[in-house]
Structure formats: C-alpha cells, structure tokens
Design an enzyme around this catalytic site. Structure first.
Site, PDB file in Angstrom:
ATOM      1  N   GLU A 258       0.878  -1.179   0.000  1.00  0.00           N
ATOM      2  CA  GLU A 258       0.000   0.000   0.000  1.00  0.00           C
ATOM      3  C   GLU A 258       0.908   1.220   0.000  1.00  0.00           C
ATOM      4  OE1 GLU A 258      -3.131  -0.138  -0.333  1.00  0.00           O
ATOM      5  OE2 GLU A 258      -3.379  -2.284   0.009  1.00  0.00           O
ATOM      6  N   CYS A 292      -2.273   9.097   3.055  1.00  0.00           N
ATOM      7  CA  CYS A 292      -2.048   8.621   1.677  1.00  0.00           C
ATOM      8  C   CYS A 292      -3.283   8.806   0.818  1.00  0.00           C
ATOM      9  CB  CYS A 292      -1.661   7.145   1.703  1.00  0.00           C
ATOM     10  SG  CYS A 292      -2.869   6.126   2.539  1.00  0.00           S
TER      11      CYS A 292
HETATM   12  P1  NAD Z   1       8.569   5.304   4.148  1.00  0.00           P
HETATM   13  O1  NAD Z   1       8.423   4.418   2.973  1.00  0.00           O
HETATM   14  O2  NAD Z   1       9.762   6.156   4.255  1.00  0.00           O
HETATM   15  O3  NAD Z   1       8.534   4.456   5.513  1.00  0.00           O
HETATM   16  C1  NAD Z   1       7.567   3.490   5.758  1.00  0.00           C
HETATM   17  C2  NAD Z   1       8.171   2.337   6.529  1.00  0.00           C
HETATM   18  O4  NAD Z   1       9.200   1.734   5.751  1.00  0.00           O
HETATM   19  C3  NAD Z   1       8.818   2.716   7.863  1.00  0.00           C
HETATM   20  O5  NAD Z   1       8.539   1.722   8.813  1.00  0.00           O
HETATM   21  C4  NAD Z   1      10.306   2.701   7.534  1.00  0.00           C
HETATM   22  O6  NAD Z   1      11.130   2.431   8.653  1.00  0.00           O
HETATM   23  C5  NAD Z   1      10.360   1.557   6.559  1.00  0.00           C
HETATM   24  N1  NAD Z   1      11.554   1.519   5.698  1.00  0.00           N
HETATM   25  C6  NAD Z   1      12.399   2.522   5.366  1.00  0.00           C
HETATM   26  N2  NAD Z   1      13.377   2.043   4.566  1.00  0.00           N
HETATM   27  C7  NAD Z   1      13.134   0.727   4.387  1.00  0.00           C
HETATM   28  C8  NAD Z   1      13.764  -0.301   3.641  1.00  0.00           C
HETATM   29  N3  NAD Z   1      14.870  -0.097   2.914  1.00  0.00           N
HETATM   30  N4  NAD Z   1      13.224  -1.534   3.674  1.00  0.00           N
HETATM   31  C9  NAD Z   1      12.092  -1.783   4.370  1.00  0.00           C
HETATM   32  N5  NAD Z   1      11.458  -0.843   5.104  1.00  0.00           N
HETATM   33  C10 NAD Z   1      11.965   0.399   5.100  1.00  0.00           C
HETATM   34  O7  NAD Z   1       7.220   6.137   4.183  1.00  0.00           O
HETATM   35  P2  NAD Z   1       6.899   7.454   5.014  1.00  0.00           P
HETATM   36  O8  NAD Z   1       7.487   8.616   4.314  1.00  0.00           O
HETATM   37  O9  NAD Z   1       7.245   7.246   6.415  1.00  0.00           O
HETATM   38  O10 NAD Z   1       5.289   7.443   4.894  1.00  0.00           O
HETATM   39  C11 NAD Z   1       4.633   8.224   3.999  1.00  0.00           C
HETATM   40  C12 NAD Z   1       4.319   7.469   2.721  1.00  0.00           C
HETATM   41  O11 NAD Z   1       3.504   6.329   3.006  1.00  0.00           O
HETATM   42  C13 NAD Z   1       3.501   8.301   1.764  1.00  0.00           C
HETATM   43  O12 NAD Z   1       3.953   8.113   0.451  1.00  0.00           O
HETATM   44  C14 NAD Z   1       2.103   7.754   1.921  1.00  0.00           C
HETATM   45  O13 NAD Z   1       1.262   7.971   0.833  1.00  0.00           O
HETATM   46  C15 NAD Z   1       2.365   6.322   2.163  1.00  0.00           C
HETATM   47  N6  NAD Z   1       1.221   5.699   2.835  1.00  0.00           N
HETATM   48  C16 NAD Z   1       0.454   4.841   2.125  1.00  0.00           C
HETATM   49  C17 NAD Z   1      -0.671   4.284   2.701  1.00  0.00           C
HETATM   50  C18 NAD Z   1      -1.548   3.361   1.922  1.00  0.00           C
HETATM   51  O14 NAD Z   1      -2.366   2.668   2.516  1.00  0.00           O
HETATM   52  N7  NAD Z   1      -1.439   3.305   0.620  1.00  0.00           N
HETATM   53  C19 NAD Z   1      -0.993   4.589   4.019  1.00  0.00           C
HETATM   54  C20 NAD Z   1      -0.179   5.483   4.720  1.00  0.00           C
HETATM   55  C21 NAD Z   1       0.938   6.020   4.106  1.00  0.00           C
END
Ligand code: NAD
Length: 488
Positions: A258, A292
């Site tokens: 997601e 999101c």
């Molecule tokens: P992000 O991708 O930076 O982080 C999300 C998670 O991924 C965190 O737990 C982080 O520690 C982890 N992460 C970071 N690097 C990683 C790696 N190399 N491997 C695995 N995990 C890793 O996202 P963010 O900036 O914190 O959140 C905002 C984003 O999330 C926005 O783009 C938003 O649209 C999206 N989002 C989507 C939904 C949905 O349901 N589609 C819901 C909420 C947020």
C-alpha cells in the site's frame, strides 16, 4: 509516554519478542520526539538484524500451534484485543498526540478505525473457507483447503500507525499466522508496541506476534528479503515499496503493498457546492494532509471554480492550528523537519510558477497553515507530487473528459472522489478514473473493514480488508482423494 497506564512494566523502551519485553541491553536507542515540541518523550531499542532473525524464528515456531488453535479461540483473542484498545481510548488518544502529533479528533478517528478493523478481523477466524468439488477422474474427490501462509512480516509508516498496523496484523493473527511487525521509527509505540501490549493482555500465546523496533535503513532490507516470512505487508512510500517488493520477490515472499497517492477531488458544475467544499476541507486538512488517501488535487469545473475556491479558502481560514494536546486544535504539527521542508518547497515552487495563495500560505516549523491555492496547473509542484501537507491546490477544468484526463495524469492510482448531483454522470466519471478506490459525493479518506482498500498503478499491489486480505494471508491447497482404484 511510560506513565500512560497501558504501558508494560518495563516501560516502552523494549522490544516484544517471544512474549517477553526485551529491554535495550547493549543496543543503541531510537529517540522518540514529540512533533509538537521536538522534545524527546521516549526511547526504544534500535533493533538489529539479530533481533529480526530471532523474531522471525520465534514466529515460525509459534505459528504451527497457533494455526491449530480452535478458530473460536483465535477469534476471541483478536476480539479481546480490540475491546482492550477501546477501553484504553483516552490513553490512546493522548499517545497519538504526543508521539505522532495527531489532534484529538484524529486520535479518536484512528482509534475507532483500529477497533473496527480488529473486531471485523476477529470474525475472519470463524469463516469456513474450504470447498469440495467433483472430479473428471472417476472415484476422485477434490477438496480445496485454505491454510494460513505461515509468517506475515508487516512494515508500517508513521501517519496512521495504529490502524495501518492493526489492519495488517489482526487479520493475519485471526487466520492463524505468526507475525513480525516493524513499526516506523517515529511512532514505535502507537505503531507497534501498543499492539503487542493489547494482544499480550488479550492472551495471545507467546511468540505469535513479535514487534521489532528499528530504523528502516538498518534492518529494512534484511526484513523484506528474509527467508522466513511468506508475505511482506508493506505500507509506506512508493520509493521504498519498490525496493521492498524487489527484495521480497527474490525470496518468493508475496509482496502486499500500500503505497503513495495523488488523489483528485472532482467537483462538477452541478455539484452541491456546500457539501463539496466541506468534503474538500476534510479531505485536504485532516491530520495536516499527511494521509495517503487525502486530497492532493481539487479539480473543479470552471463554472463553479470561483465560488469553490472562495468557499474552501473561507473554510481553511477558520481551522484552528496548534498543539495537538489542546482539544480545539484541528490541524497539528508536521511529523518532522524533512517532511516540513519538502511540502513547503512544493508550496513555494507552486506559487513561484504562478499559483495564487487564497488562504494560509504561512508556515513556521512545525506548523503549516491550511493553504488554498488557485490558478494551479497539473504540472505544478504541489499538484504533480504527493505533497503530504495541509495544502489544497485547485485546478479548473471545462469538461468531464478533461477532468478525467487530469485526474489520471499521475503515476499514482490510490483513491479519489467525485462531487456531482447526477449519479449516472458521477458513476461514468468514477469508472474512468484509474484508482483502486473512488467515492461519489464524499472525499477520498475512507477505509471500511467490509470494503477492499488498495491502489493501482504505482500506488500498490493487493487489497486490505475482509476476503481480499484473507486471500493474501492464506494458501489455497488442492487435496484429492482417490476413493476407488484408478485405471491408468
Ligand atoms: P517510508 O516508505 O519512508 O517508511 C515506511 C516504513 O518503511 C517505515 O517503517 C520505515 O522504517 C520503513 N523503511 C524505510 N526504509 C526501508 C527499507 N529499505 N526496507 C524496508 N522498510 C523500510 O514512508 P513514510 O514517508 O514514512 O510514509 C509516507 C508514505 O507512506 C507516503 O507516500 C504515503 O502515501 C504512504 N502511505 C500509504 C498508505 C496506503 O495505505 N497506501 C498509508 C499510509 C501512508
């Protein structure tokens, strides 16, 4: 945060592995900073790859017995966890405000959604998903069984940490899987440790759910490419999602993703403007736009454009901005400095490119005023990027075809909305907008445990909720029984 009644005896500076609250030991810590004050309000262990290895090993070992636990018992435990969260709602709302900068209304909204999704998941344990079918081979009986996949690895972001973790964890547990959860480093308590706590209190056997707190950059790749999990459920940015998916697929872990959105709120010339504006303000400014499925672009018919912009600007000006602990605040602080910089850069670039500020426009870390921009074009920075802030760019259109073309002119395809009195016309527009979800006479922020949640294009793969997530969290097996000797 440790003084909040629901905290474990160790306080939150611990990981939850094999039913134990393991304190930091030799590990470094991650500071948890309150977005509103930037003060450190807690610490959690900086989880390592060894912690992850152990969590996955423990989850794998505990899962076999958990899968054999009667479905009524699994259902009861998931349902009790939901009840416990509901009973501790006041504490929960407080934690959301301190750790994530969510105002009271956001905490209540998120808490209610997390309770709802967990309560619904409890019922999944009780659903009989097997089948029997005839065979073309004489004397053969075909049986189709649905078994838990084994271990589900869950990685979640900071914006709606509890509900986004709960919607992944509760169905996985209800269906008989083991789980390892890595919450975001900004929200390790509300995104992870709190879930461990309510499931522990609900009587979940040791090892079935494990929470490892750590930085994505330290342990993320190890997590998504790990040999134990069968499904990697990831919610976060498209950039990291792509990387997670690549790692997961290399190890034949099924990626359920997601990701980001760039959601359009389409307002036609026959829309009920008052309702469209009210929905537009909710869709753009809820949780400071850090959602999101929030409205990233308002697409408004040229005949009602000026009235819409004036109404939205008026609404924006009346939204109280401030400390999330103050009950009257509606827009709170931005999660951190880098998100703040990114959204304010998009705002500046858009204004430099010719957009007009109709409301707000000012910012002072950590707050950004609810901002309405007119004369925006789709290619401007605040429109073509997921700005993730309380910013409402309004773009005019002259025909339904143009609105659809503008809405689809993005690599994202998560959610959207259409305000239009003529439902036939609204449905025709909705049908042509390329998203996983779209809402008529509403705004895009909807998540319903009975309805499929997810995106198309670069917004993800797979669906949350009900039978859609049950398909992802179970393996369908064909078992045949040859009842009579077969002629070969
Ligand atoms: P992000 O991708 O930076 O982080 C999300 C998670 O991924 C965190 O737990 C982080 O520690 C982890 N992460 C970071 N690097 C990683 C790696 N190399 N491997 C695995 N995990 C890793 O996202 P963010 O900036 O914190 O959140 C905002 C984003 O999330 C926005 O783009 C938003 O649209 C999206 N989002 C989507 C939904 C949905 O349901 N589609 C819901 C909420 C947020």
């Amino acid at each position: 945060m440790d003084d909040v009644g629901i905290a474990p005896e160790t306080g939150w500076n611990a990981q939850y592995i094999d039913g134990e609250w393991r304190q930091q030991g030799e590990r470094a810590t991650i500071s948890v900073n309150a977005p509103a004050t930037q003060e450190t309000v807690g610490e959690v262990p900086r989880g390592t790859t060894d912690d992850l290895n152990e969590a996955f090993r423990v989850a794998e070992a505990a899962q076999a017995e958990w899968a054999e636990t009667p479905p009524q018992e699994r259902s009861r435990i998931v349902s009790t966890a939901a009840q416990l969260l509901e009973e501790h709602m006041e504490e929960f709302v407080h934690l959301v405000a301190i750790e994530g900068g969510g105002v009271q209304a956001k905490g209540e909204f998120e808490g209610g959604a997390a309770v709802g999704v967990a309560s619904h998941a409890a019922g999944m344990a009780l659903r009989n998903r097997g089948e029997r079918s005839e065979s073309t081979v004489p004397g053969k009986e075909n049986i189709v069984v649905e078994e838990p996949v084994g271990v589900v690895g869950v990685i979640t972001p900071w914006n709606f940490p509890t509900v986004l973790s709960m919607r992944a964890v509760a169905p996985a547990l209800a269906l008989g899987n083991g789980v390892v959860l890595k919450p975001d480093e900004h929200t390790p308590v509300t995104g992870g440790l709190l879930l461990a706590r309510v499931f522990e209190m609900a009587g979940l056997p040791d090892g079935v759910l494990n929470v490892v707190t750590g930085y994505g950059e330290d342990i993320g790749d190890h997590f998504s490419g790990h040999e134990v999990p069968d499904v990697i459920s990831f919610t976060g940015s498209t950039e990291i999602g792509r990387r997670v998916a690549t790692n997961a697929v290399e190890n034949f872990n099924f990626p359920a993703l997601e990701l980001g959105g760039n959601n359009a709120h389409i307002v036609t010339d026959d829309a009920d403007l008052e309702l469209a504006i009210e929905a537009g303000a909710f869709g753009s400014f809820t949780h400071q736009g850090q959602v999101c499925i929030s409205i990233n672009r308002h697409l408004v018919h040229e005949d009602v454009y000026d009235d819409y912009v004036a109404g939205l600007a008026e609404a924006a000006e009346h939204i109280p901005v401030g400390d999330p602990l103050e009950p009257e605040s509606i827009v709170g602080p931005i999660i951190n400095e880098s998100q703040f910089e990114e959204m304010t850069d998009y705002l500046e670039e858009t204004v430099d490119a010719g957009a007009v500020v109709e409301a707000g426009g000012d910012y002072d870390f950590p707050y950004v005023e609810p901002t309405v921009l007119s004369d925006v074009r789709n290619e401007m920075a605040a429109a073509c990027n997921e700005h993730f802030g309380p910013i409402a760019p309004v773009i005019p259109f002259s025909s339904d075809e143009e609105a659809i073309e503008l809405a689809n002119d993005t690599e994202m395809g998560l959610s959207g909305s259409v305000h239009c009195r003529d439902i036939t016309r609204a449905r025709a527009i909705a049908k042509q907008v390329e998203t996983g979800m779209i809402h008529i006479n509403d705004q895009p922020i909807n998540d319903d445990p009975q309805a499929p949640f997810g995106g198309v294009k670069s917004s993800g793969m797979g669906r949350y909720n009900d039978r859609w997530i049950a398909d992802e969290y179970t393996t369908t097996r064909w078992i045949s029984v040859q009842h009579e000797p077969r002629e070969y």
